[in-house]
Enzyme design. Structure first.
Site, PDB file in Angstrom:
ATOM      1  CD  GLU A   1     -79.192  39.665 -40.137  1.00  0.00           C
ATOM      2  OE1 GLU A   1     -79.527  39.062 -39.102  1.00  0.00           O
ATOM      3  OE2 GLU A   1     -77.994  39.840 -40.462  1.00  0.00           O
TER       4      GLU A   1
ATOM      5  CG  HIS B   1     -69.989  24.446 -32.644  1.00  0.00           C
ATOM      6  ND1 HIS B   1     -69.628  23.123 -32.556  1.00  0.00           N
ATOM      7  CD2 HIS B   1     -70.476  24.618 -33.900  1.00  0.00           C
ATOM      8  CE1 HIS B   1     -69.877  22.522 -33.714  1.00  0.00           C
ATOM      9  NE2 HIS B   1     -70.370  23.408 -34.542  1.00  0.00           N
TER      10      HIS B   1
ATOM     11  CG  ASN C   1     -74.619  25.826 -40.819  1.00  0.00           C
ATOM     12  OD1 ASN C   1     -74.970  25.310 -41.865  1.00  0.00           O
ATOM     13  ND2 ASN C   1     -75.406  25.900 -39.759  1.00  0.00           N
TER      14      ASN C   1
ATOM     15  CB  ILE D   1     -74.290  24.000 -31.047  1.00  0.00           C
ATOM     16  CG1 ILE D   1     -73.825  25.250 -31.787  1.00  0.00           C
ATOM     17  CG2 ILE D   1     -73.201  23.420 -30.181  1.00  0.00           C
ATOM     18  CD1 ILE D   1     -73.423  26.402 -30.854  1.00  0.00           C
TER      19      ILE D   1
HETATM   20  C1  LIG Z   1     -68.530  28.182 -40.696  1.00  0.00           C
HETATM   21  C2  LIG Z   1     -69.559  27.610 -39.776  1.00  0.00           C
HETATM   22  C3  LIG Z   1     -69.866  26.257 -39.854  1.00  0.00           C
HETATM   23  C4  LIG Z   1     -70.789  25.710 -38.980  1.00  0.00           C
HETATM   24  N1  LIG Z   1     -71.192  24.423 -39.179  1.00  0.00           N
HETATM   25  C5  LIG Z   1     -72.181  23.909 -38.415  1.00  0.00           C
HETATM   26  C6  LIG Z   1     -72.719  22.632 -38.690  1.00  0.00           C
HETATM   27  O1  LIG Z   1     -72.387  21.989 -39.688  1.00  0.00           O
HETATM   28  N2  LIG Z   1     -73.634  22.120 -37.826  1.00  0.00           N
HETATM   29  C7  LIG Z   1     -74.049  22.802 -36.731  1.00  0.00           C
HETATM   30  O2  LIG Z   1     -74.813  22.244 -35.946  1.00  0.00           O
HETATM   31  N3  LIG Z   1     -73.597  24.050 -36.481  1.00  0.00           N
HETATM   32  C8  LIG Z   1     -72.714  24.627 -37.323  1.00  0.00           C
HETATM   33  N4  LIG Z   1     -72.293  25.918 -37.118  1.00  0.00           N
HETATM   34  C9  LIG Z   1     -72.829  26.654 -35.952  1.00  0.00           C
HETATM   35  C10 LIG Z   1     -74.242  27.217 -36.118  1.00  0.00           C
HETATM   36  O3  LIG Z   1     -74.473  27.674 -37.434  1.00  0.00           O
HETATM   37  C11 LIG Z   1     -74.405  28.369 -35.111  1.00  0.00           C
HETATM   38  O4  LIG Z   1     -74.132  27.861 -33.831  1.00  0.00           O
HETATM   39  C12 LIG Z   1     -75.806  28.965 -35.100  1.00  0.00           C
HETATM   40  O5  LIG Z   1     -76.117  29.504 -36.359  1.00  0.00           O
HETATM   41  C13 LIG Z   1     -75.902  30.056 -34.034  1.00  0.00           C
HETATM   42  O6  LIG Z   1     -77.203  30.597 -34.062  1.00  0.00           O
HETATM   43  P1  LIG Z   1     -77.503  31.985 -33.356  1.00  0.00           P
HETATM   44  O7  LIG Z   1     -78.936  32.245 -33.520  1.00  0.00           O
HETATM   45  O8  LIG Z   1     -76.921  31.954 -32.002  1.00  0.00           O
HETATM   46  O9  LIG Z   1     -76.632  33.061 -34.169  1.00  0.00           O
HETATM   47  P2  LIG Z   1     -76.548  33.373 -35.721  1.00  0.00           P
HETATM   48  O10 LIG Z   1     -77.165  32.279 -36.512  1.00  0.00           O
HETATM   49  O11 LIG Z   1     -75.140  33.703 -36.013  1.00  0.00           O
HETATM   50  O12 LIG Z   1     -77.458  34.677 -35.903  1.00  0.00           O
HETATM   51  C14 LIG Z   1     -77.127  35.961 -35.411  1.00  0.00           C
HETATM   52  C15 LIG Z   1     -77.728  36.991 -36.357  1.00  0.00           C
HETATM   53  O13 LIG Z   1     -77.709  38.275 -35.745  1.00  0.00           O
HETATM   54  C16 LIG Z   1     -77.313  39.239 -36.695  1.00  0.00           C
HETATM   55  N5  LIG Z   1     -76.736  40.384 -35.964  1.00  0.00           N
HETATM   56  C17 LIG Z   1     -75.605  40.393 -35.228  1.00  0.00           C
HETATM   57  N6  LIG Z   1     -75.394  41.626 -34.696  1.00  0.00           N
HETATM   58  C18 LIG Z   1     -76.427  42.398 -35.110  1.00  0.00           C
HETATM   59  C19 LIG Z   1     -76.768  43.761 -34.888  1.00  0.00           C
HETATM   60  N7  LIG Z   1     -76.001  44.563 -34.120  1.00  0.00           N
HETATM   61  N8  LIG Z   1     -77.879  44.246 -35.482  1.00  0.00           N
HETATM   62  C20 LIG Z   1     -78.683  43.443 -36.246  1.00  0.00           C
HETATM   63  N9  LIG Z   1     -78.389  42.144 -36.488  1.00  0.00           N
HETATM   64  C21 LIG Z   1     -77.279  41.620 -35.910  1.00  0.00           C
HETATM   65  C22 LIG Z   1     -76.297  38.489 -37.543  1.00  0.00           C
HETATM   66  O14 LIG Z   1     -76.054  39.129 -38.779  1.00  0.00           O
HETATM   67  C23 LIG Z   1     -76.951  37.126 -37.662  1.00  0.00           C
HETATM   68  O15 LIG Z   1     -77.848  37.081 -38.761  1.00  0.00           O
HETATM   69  C24 LIG Z   1     -71.392  26.513 -37.981  1.00  0.00           C
HETATM   70  C25 LIG Z   1     -71.090  27.875 -37.910  1.00  0.00           C
HETATM   71  C26 LIG Z   1     -70.203  28.430 -38.815  1.00  0.00           C
HETATM   72  C27 LIG Z   1     -69.934  29.897 -38.756  1.00  0.00           C
END
Ligand SMILES: Cc1cc2nc3c(=O)[nH]c(=O)nc-3n(C[C@H](O)[C@H](O)[C@H](O)COP(=O)(O)OP(=O)(O)OC[C@H]3O[C@@H](n4cnc5c(N)ncnc54)[C@H](O)[C@@H]3O)c2cc1C
Length: 623
Positions: A49, A558, A107, A602
């Site tokens: 991470e 999202h 989020n 999502i």
């Molecule tokens: C402000 C906000 C509010 C939201 N509210 C909601 C909500 O209320 N309800 C809902 O359903 N969804 C919500 N979402 C959306 C939801 O949180 C995301 O869609 C979801 O977390 C995406 O999951 P993921 O695994 O694709 O990516 P993420 O959870 O973003 O995880 C990606 C991870 O990879 C790490 N990473 C990236 N690049 C590298 C690298 N080069 N090397 C090592 N690590 C790296 C990042 O640091 C992060 O920890 C919200 C999002 C945000 C930002």
């Protein structure tokens, strides 16, 4: 930081430099997969991470402190869009969690479920094993639902929540905290008066219509934010076969061509916080879970992507795939704020330092009060305009007139065919209405998250957000340079398909009916001052509604689809086992694999996709 969660930010502390699986990114996708793969004690797993392990940090754990996290590099990658051509050149931020837990650490905690039809659409696009029935068990596997207090259940008329339908033993706690008030209560009633009597289905069944309340990922006992780190409980963190390396940036995946011409991922190259480069080897698979913006960036830096882009930045092309970083979809939204009647409460009240102090005290001393979570209310509606529901014929005509299908792209053409069926179906939902208890301020030019959330006007307001559930517009994200630390070019290309503006403007017109109907109307000031001011005239005029949509367009955060799961000939980046096309053992597990944006917020879908992905990986690595 809580000391019971072992992790290391020092590569020297790793006992070995070779693992069966290397998982890149400790957000939702990465934490789910790392936990599930390490269930098998004979397989070794490394989770890397880029952000820190901030488990136990009060700024993350206190749901009401979320506004303090945005723009802070200790928590947020802090992305912002390119100037949006179809949105008056405005730039719209896209926060992403840079911390263990990823975006789930920053989020709004809302747990919503898409329509069954949304998953069936993924399957219709050629993805075997991805129907609604295939996903149903995984929508339950990730969480444990706790019923609310009888007061909250009565206030929100939660009779439709069926505990038997919900998850009973998943890692993520989900509940309705005691935070709701008269505005939430009247929301449901007002939609009933407007004729949207919702069915008695639990939203998790994927057929909910009209107004409802969504549970939140909040711990029912401590009232702390529950997020993807729930998968990294102390017993999991102590597993000898699972290691977590934080504050370590993955720069690229090293790929090797076999004698049979096949491409395998062998290592990942990382940059430590001390500025050193190291390589760590994967015996079986590398799994990218860096999210919809960073995963395509890592693919491009590794030599998988559009040839012109890779050539421009001097990156040798290993696999040419013009669709890496394309197909970006996001739930953009229109938002209008309304001043509430005297005596009603909204989050704007917390601008008063004394009230804020007392809210902090209530939270710390008795886990109660407004910092326990955001009291959101929801409605899923089909296409409406100022008069109410729009007929199928009118919806079909609108899409014919305002959707431009690129003739030279079979994949997008196929996506639009599937989307058009959803669009005209009155049992689907073109928009999610989201009631949020605070004023929102969008700027011309750039808007930062701080500017968005700071109450600028002295009155107390609520906002109604209208999310475009199934956007037709497609954007992209690509590397800006060969420097892994350079922020990618993030261009969601909002409203590039004119139909998206037509949809949002018509739903904005319908807002007038909601705010003029009792009981909701009785809780707003009369006349209610609005943000933007010009909305005071109402939305009879479609052109005014379009102007307001563009001036106030924002994102619900999202982004999805940038490494879409699709057959290669339809523009896929991964196949239906989430393996990157053209490779043997490089997978993607995060929101970037969604071929089409599903209905609603999502995170529940990301958890479910990651749970299914873990099963696919286990199945493919039985030996
Ligand atoms: C402000 C906000 C509010 C939201 N509210 C909601 C909500 O209320 N309800 C809902 O359903 N969804 C919500 N979402 C959306 C939801 O949180 C995301 O869609 C979801 O977390 C995406 O999951 P993921 O695994 O694709 O990516 P993420 O959870 O973003 O995880 C990606 C991870 O990879 C790490 N990473 C990236 N690049 C590298 C690298 N080069 N090397 C090592 N690590 C790296 C990042 O640091 C992060 O920890 C919200 C999002 C945000 C930002």
């Amino acid at each position: 930081m809580a000391d019971h969660i072992p992790s290391t930010s020092s590569i020297e502390a790793l006992s070995v430099r070779q693992f069966d699986y290397i998982v890149v990114g400790g957000g939702i996708g990465g934490l789910v997969v790392a936990r599930r793969l390490s269930d098998d004690a004979t397989k070794t797993v490394l989770l890397i991470e880029a952000g820190a392990n901030r488990t136990g940090d009060a700024r993350i754990d206190t749901p009401g402190f979320l506004g303090t996290l945005y723009g802070d590099p200790n928590y947020d990658w802090d992305y912002i869009s390119e100037p949006q051509k179809h949105v008056n050149g405005r730039q719209i931020p896209q926060p992403r969690g840079k911390v263990l837990g990823g975006s789930s650490a920053i989020n709004f905690s809302a747990i919503l479920y898409p329509y069954r039809r949304d998953f069936d659409s993924w399957s219709e696009l050629g993805n075997k094993g991805w129907t609604a029935d295939d996903l149903a068990p995984y929508l339950r596997k990730f969480h444990t639902y706790s019923a609310p207090s009888s007061e909250t259940a009565a206030l929100l008329s939660l009779d439709y929540m069926d505990p038997k339908s919900q998850g009973a033993d998943g890692p993520l706690p989900v509940t309705f905290p005691d935070i709701y008030g008269p505005l939430n209560q009247s929301w449901q009633k007002t939609f009933d008066v407007l004729g949207w009597q919702s069915n008695s289905d639990d939203p998790i069944k994927g057929e909910k219509h009209g107004a409802f309340a969504c549970p939140l990922s909040i711990d029912p006992k401590t009232r702390a934010r529950a997020y993807a780190t729930a998968y990294y409980s102390s017993d999991v963190a102590r597993r000898p076969n699972l290691q977590l390396l934080t504050e370590t940036h993955v720069e690229k995946v090293l790929l090797k061509k076999g004698s049979d011409g096949s491409i395998s991922a062998t290592d990942v190259q990382v940059l430590t916080k001390e500025g050193e480069h190291h390589q760590i080897s994967a015996r079986r698979e590398v799994i990218l879970s860096a999210g919809s913006i960073n995963t395509p960036q890592i693919l491009e830096l590794s030599g998988i992507g559009q040839e012109e882009i890779l050539n421009k930045h001097g990156i040798p092309v290993v696999i040419s795939n013009p669709r890496v970083g394309e197909n970006l979809q996001d739930h953009c939204l229109a938002a209008v704020s309304f001043e509430i009647a005297d005596g009603q409460a909204s989050g704007d009240l917390l601008r008063d330092p004394n009230l804020l102090q007392s809210a902090i005290k209530s939270y710390q001393e008795s886990q109660s009060g407004p910092l326990c979570g955001m009291p959101l209310s929801i409605a899923y509606l089909p296409l409406v305009d100022r008069n109410g529901i729009v007929s199928k014929d009118v919806a079909e005509k609108l899409v014919q007139e305002h959707l431009h299908t690129p003739a030279d792209h079979p994949g997008i053409k196929r996506q639009y065919e599937v989307q058009r069926q959803t669009f005209v179906d009155a049992k689907s939902s073109t928009a999610e209405y989201l009631f949020l208890p605070a004023q929102l301020r969008m700027q011309q030019g750039k808007t930062t998250m701080g500017e968005l959330l700071a109450p600028a006007l002295p009155g107390n307001y609520i906002s109604i957000l209208i999310l475009n559930n199934h956007p037709f517009s497609r954007g992209s994200v690509h590397i800006r340079s060969a420097d892994p630390l350079a922020k990618p070019v993030f261009d969601p290309n909002y409203l590039s398909q004119p139909i998206d503006l037509e949809v949002l403007a018509r739903h904005t017109q319908y807002l007038e009916q909601i705010v003029q109907t009792a009981p909701f109307s009785t809780l707003l000031k009369s006349p209610s001052s609005r943000i933007p001011e010009e909305a005071a005239a109402g939305f009879e005029d479609l052109e005014l509604a379009k102007k307001v949509v563009k001036d106030r367009l924002f994102t619900c955060f999202h982004p999805a689809g940038t490494c879409a799961m699709l057959p290669k000939e339809l523009g896929g980046v991964v196949n239906d086992r989430l393996v990157v096309h053209g490779t043997k053992n490089l997978r993607v597990v995060d929101a970037s694999v969604f071929p089409l944006e599903p209905t609603g917020n999502i995170q529940a879908t990301v958890f479910a996709v990651a749970e299914k992905a873990a099963d696919l990986i286990k199945e493919d690595n039985k030996n």
